[in-house]
Write a protein that holds these residues in place. Structure first.
Motif, PDB file in Angstrom:
ATOM      1  N   UNK A  13      -9.382  30.016 -38.804  1.00 57.34           N
ATOM      2  CA  UNK A  13      -8.472  28.894 -38.534  1.00 57.34           C
ATOM      3  C   UNK A  13      -9.152  27.570 -38.859  1.00 57.34           C
ATOM      4  N   UNK A  14     -10.427  27.462 -38.520  1.00 56.32           N
ATOM      5  CA  UNK A  14     -11.172  26.233 -38.807  1.00 56.32           C
ATOM      6  C   UNK A  14     -11.235  25.986 -40.306  1.00 56.32           C
ATOM      7  N   UNK A  15     -11.497  27.041 -41.074  1.00 55.87           N
ATOM      8  CA  UNK A  15     -11.566  26.911 -42.528  1.00 55.87           C
ATOM      9  C   UNK A  15     -10.207  26.495 -43.096  1.00 55.87           C
ATOM     10  N   UNK A  16      -9.146  27.122 -42.627  1.00 64.22           N
ATOM     11  CA  UNK A  16      -7.802  26.790 -43.105  1.00 64.22           C
ATOM     12  C   UNK A  16      -7.446  25.341 -42.780  1.00 64.22           C
ATOM     13  N   UNK A  17      -7.723  24.918 -41.563  1.00 67.20           N
ATOM     14  CA  UNK A  17      -7.407  23.539 -41.169  1.00 67.20           C
ATOM     15  C   UNK A  17      -8.236  22.530 -41.948  1.00 67.20           C
ATOM     16  N   UNK A  18      -9.482  22.859 -42.213  1.00 70.12           N
ATOM     17  CA  UNK A  18     -10.329  21.967 -42.992  1.00 70.12           C
ATOM     18  C   UNK A  18      -9.779  21.805 -44.412  1.00 70.12           C
ATOM     19  N   UNK A  19      -9.332  22.909 -45.004  1.00 65.69           N
ATOM     20  CA  UNK A  19      -8.762  22.856 -46.354  1.00 65.69           C
ATOM     21  C   UNK A  19      -7.455  22.069 -46.389  1.00 65.69           C
ATOM     22  N   UNK A  20      -6.627  22.260 -45.374  1.00 71.55           N
ATOM     23  CA  UNK A  20      -5.365  21.513 -45.300  1.00 71.55           C
ATOM     24  C   UNK A  20      -5.651  20.023 -45.116  1.00 71.55           C
ATOM     25  N   UNK A  21      -6.610  19.704 -44.261  1.00 68.60           N
ATOM     26  CA  UNK A  21      -6.974  18.300 -44.045  1.00 68.60           C
ATOM     27  C   UNK A  21      -7.455  17.665 -45.345  1.00 68.60           C
ATOM     28  N   UNK A  22      -8.224  18.403 -46.131  1.00 66.77           N
ATOM     29  CA  UNK A  22      -8.707  17.902 -47.420  1.00 66.77           C
ATOM     30  C   UNK A  22      -7.535  17.654 -48.363  1.00 66.77           C
TER      31      UNK A  22
END
Length: 90
Positions: A13-22
């Motif tokens: 989830x952290x990886x997905x959210x980081x990618x979406x934020x980018x």
């Protein structure tokens, strides 16, 4: 460098959210650069200038389309972020 926002989340989830934020950041910034290149505040203003003949149709219309696509991408990514956060925080 770790980000405390992501530390409490499951790794996937952290990886997905980081990618979406980018994606949110990059689409916003690229849209701004596209509009700055033609001296427009937003897509509507740019299109009005094209229609009035204040600015040449080409490549201004391509800038208009790019800004629209980037704006739509930004909004879609924000919606995905909101849904993902809602799901993670259940």
């Amino acid at each position: 460098m770790s980000n405390p926002i992501y530390e409490a989340l499951p790794p996937e989830a952290a990886l997905e959210l980081e990618q979406i934020a980018r994606l949110i950041y990059e689409s916003r910034e690229h849209r701004r650069k596209v509009l700055d290149a033609v001296g427009a505040e937003d897509e509507t203003t740019l299109l009005e200038r094209i229609v009035r003949g204040d600015i040449g149709e080409h490549p201004a219309y391509e800038h208009y389309l790019a800004a629209r696509i980037l704006g739509d991408t930004h909004e879609a990514a924000r919606q995905v972020m909101a849904a993902t956060l809602k799901e993670v925080n259940r």
